[in-house]
Design an enzyme around this catalytic site. Sequence first.
Site, PDB file in Angstrom:
ATOM      1  N   HIS A 349       0.698  -1.129   0.146  1.00 25.57           N
ATOM      2  CA  HIS A 349      -0.177  -0.105   0.200  1.00 25.57           C
ATOM      3  C   HIS A 349       0.904   1.245  -0.146  1.00 25.57           C
ATOM      4  CE1 HIS A 349      -4.067  -1.997   0.654  1.00 25.57           C
ATOM      5  NE2 HIS A 349      -3.283  -2.793   1.502  1.00 25.57           N
ATOM      6  N   LYS A 540      -8.740  13.901   4.495  1.00 27.02           N
ATOM      7  CA  LYS A 540      -7.927  12.845   4.212  1.00 27.02           C
ATOM      8  C   LYS A 540      -6.793  12.885   5.490  1.00 27.02           C
ATOM      9  CE  LYS A 540      -6.874  13.956   0.122  1.00 27.02           C
ATOM     10  NZ  LYS A 540      -6.974  12.440  -0.669  1.00 27.02           N
ATOM     11  N   ARG A 541      -6.287  11.831   5.819  1.00 25.43           N
ATOM     12  CA  ARG A 541      -4.873  12.166   6.924  1.00 25.43           C
ATOM     13  C   ARG A 541      -4.357  13.429   6.374  1.00 25.43           C
ATOM     14  NH1 ARG A 541      -4.701   8.414  11.348  1.00 25.43           N
ATOM     15  NH2 ARG A 541      -2.706   9.540  11.560  1.00 25.43           N
ATOM     16  N   LYS A 546       0.472  14.560   0.967  1.00 32.29           N
ATOM     17  CA  LYS A 546      -0.994  14.915   0.392  1.00 32.29           C
ATOM     18  C   LYS A 546      -1.227  16.432  -0.076  1.00 32.29           C
ATOM     19  CE  LYS A 546      -2.642  10.988   2.944  1.00 32.29           C
ATOM     20  NZ  LYS A 546      -3.419  10.005   2.106  1.00 32.29           N
ATOM     21  N   THR A 648      -8.697   6.527  -2.178  1.00 30.16           N
ATOM     22  CA  THR A 648     -10.042   5.772  -2.466  1.00 30.16           C
ATOM     23  C   THR A 648     -11.141   7.034  -2.112  1.00 30.16           C
ATOM     24  OG1 THR A 648      -9.733   5.217  -0.299  1.00 30.16           O
ATOM     25  CG2 THR A 648      -9.559   3.532  -2.060  1.00 30.16           C
ATOM     26  N   LYS A 652     -14.883   7.907  -4.313  1.00 25.39           N
ATOM     27  CA  LYS A 652     -16.159   8.270  -3.507  1.00 25.39           C
ATOM     28  C   LYS A 652     -16.678   9.763  -4.087  1.00 25.39           C
ATOM     29  CE  LYS A 652     -14.184   5.668   0.289  1.00 25.39           C
ATOM     30  NZ  LYS A 652     -13.365   5.562   1.571  1.00 25.39           N
TER      31      LYS A 652
END
Length: 806
Positions: A349, A540-541, A546, A648, A652
């Site tokens: 991952h 998100k985290r 990110k 992911t 969504k």
Amino acid sequence: MIESLKAEILRKLTYSLGKSPAVAQPHDWLTAGILAARDHVIDVWQRSTRDSYATGRKRVYYLSLEFLIGRSLADTLNNLGIAGPMAQAMRELGVELPEIETIEPDAALGNGGLGRLAACYLEAMASTGVPALGYGIRYDHGLFKQRIDGGKQVEVPEDWLSFRNPWEFERREVSHKIGFGGSVVATQKPGEVFWEPEETVFAVAYDTPIIGWRGCDANTLRLWRARAMHPLSLDAFNQGDLVGAVAERNRAEAISKVLYPNDSTPAGQELRLRQEYFFTSASLQDLVRRHQRQFGTLDNLPEKAAIQLNDTHPALAVAELMRLLIDHHGLPWEDAWRITNGTISYTNHTLLPEALETWPVALMERLLPRHMQIIFAINARFLDDVRRSTEGQDIDLSQISLIDEHHGRRVRMANLAFVGSHKVNGVSALHSKLMEQTVFAPLHAVLPGRITNVTNGITPRRWLFGANPGLTRLLQDVCGDDLTDDITQIRRLARHTGDSGLHERLAAIRRENKLKLAKIIRQDTGVTVDPTALFDVQIKRIHEYKRQLLNILETIALYDAMRSEPYRDWAPRVKIFAGKAASNYATAKSIINLINDVAFVVNNDITTRDRLKVVFLPNYNVSAAELIIPAADVSEQISTAGMEASGTGNMKFALNGAVTIGTLDGANIEIGERVGEDNIVIFGMTAEEVEAARREPRPSDEVIAATPHLQGVLDAVAGGVYSPRERDRYLGLVDSLKANDWFMVLNDFESYHQAQRRIDSLWADQGKWWRMSVTNTAHCGWFSADRAIREYAERIWHVPARDAKG
Ligand code: 26V
């Protein structure tokens, strides 16, 4: 139906909770509702379990240190098809089901994407008729709760079990002994050895049924709780040493006490290794015992069991299965290896080298001496094989070795998992390609064909039908009622992309969702937002890769521009952020602080009052995502290219009709391929360009000088414009960005800024906007977890899965 449900709820309230309706609290109604729903699940569950036993079908064992389930009542009722009757039954009892559903605590036994993926896959396996058990740890405390105090993250312990967990069944009779430490001793038989652990704890099973769509099948989530062999030392107790009397118990039970809240550095502590071995060993003992009972031999294990390792956290399974087969069942090495390799497969991952798990050989030798021997033996045979089969070639064995000799001798868990598996998969096309080209290139060269790709998926039941009932009804109108059974039917929507009547109905649904979110934003942050504004969301985290920092810096540039050109017709925007930072990740926490500081300044500026709002919603979790995603117009998926294995959340959002602004990273690429380049806003460097720029970094002065607005933004942040009471609060953050722009925040700034302006002009043309939105929804059915599970079933597990038509 309604009358019988009412009776069932009242029975539970009275006889299981000992409450009468007159004195029942909301929580009692919730528990009574859950127990009533659970009865319906159990009928299916017992039939599924009986069937899979009777037919001797192959089963999947999904080993994961994380399962990020969230709430279960609404999902369960939807899958059973009794959500409507249950709501009516409750209403007639004077209770509003949607209200009590929101007091169910989230089961937050995970950090983020990896844990949520495991939860989506459990549900999807139940929905596609794949017999499966999820194995993990029943943490007393899940992921911490996040409060924002004075703009800063504060972690608060989470306590999801404080009202007990009505979904689970404790199985005291299902328990396994887990050893630690001690030594390896020889038996009478030459060559045979046996591990005598110094310490033993019990793993006790707790089972939760997971019901699939239409209640056709149910699988089991089996979580292990650690219990001491001797909960109380009588000797110590009698001598008055009360602390000593429970010392063993505390040490044992610490193993399942708390989830590691860490996704910023692999947790190197001994307790983490104990957790990993604890649940891996319990799960393997459990499945080996079940198999032995059912078939009387372990020879056919690969034909009857598929063990999937969710990242390297359960990678010890390779050594543990070898140990059980050899030491406990007397198999020769070669047979044990064939069985192990045929049964196990591994999902990777992340490729970030600093995220790959390694454990010091010395620690492993002390805690798991027999496993360390087995790992050395696997390594010796593997390296020997490679040496023999690649004679004459120039292969660097030190790179593929299970032991890293350069950093004080450590076991490379990814190499152990790779060598012990028949298949190893990445989670998006780009990620799997990069696996072959970078981190796993040396292993790929000697074991070609082992790496494969299964692009991640999400369950449409929770993320579309459950979270967005308004949109679902509309989609059923257009695509047909069988949409909920077969998400691929969502493609039919593509015929209507230009239908303005449809656009209006979609806009009305989105508006409802935004109103709901606006209410929560006001409740949780005190900020009032305009539901007609563009909702631009990054949830998100919090992580440097990110790039929430890129987003907030660009927000500042937008804010500056709005103030310097107040008469332009700016598209009103609400910038929504949410996410947790690992408690020891200082930079991530500083980014949260900055977002909140910027929010404070922007939200109190009357000159931009009707145009820009910045919101940081505290305590992001699965339930918050279910509320936020259906209300989003724009989905921010802006990781540095090459760093987000899949993503992911992106799926969504797109399925719910948000437009993605994103980099060519992870699953964004595949979303773009499906919706078409006109319906996604792509910006920034490619993974290759990032790699090249890291090899030869451009001086940051040069980058800043070439980027309009950037200098001003950085100066304002560094100079304390957003932190007037502590002017140098962000000096370090800005300085380190300038010193080393590893994540390409400065490098991608201009491209991102331009992409945001593209969003502005697309939003200005609402007809065009809704065409994009419809196209996204129409083409993202492929990202269903059912599709992903069918790929695993066919190419990796070799088990049958039902197709949509049953
Ligand atoms: C990430 C990082 C990033 C930088 C340094 C250290 C470190 C340590 C751990 C991690 C998380 C690794 C595992 C993980 O959660 N991966 C996520 O898995 C999701 C499901 O496949 C996927 O969608 C996310 O992109 C991926 O980050």
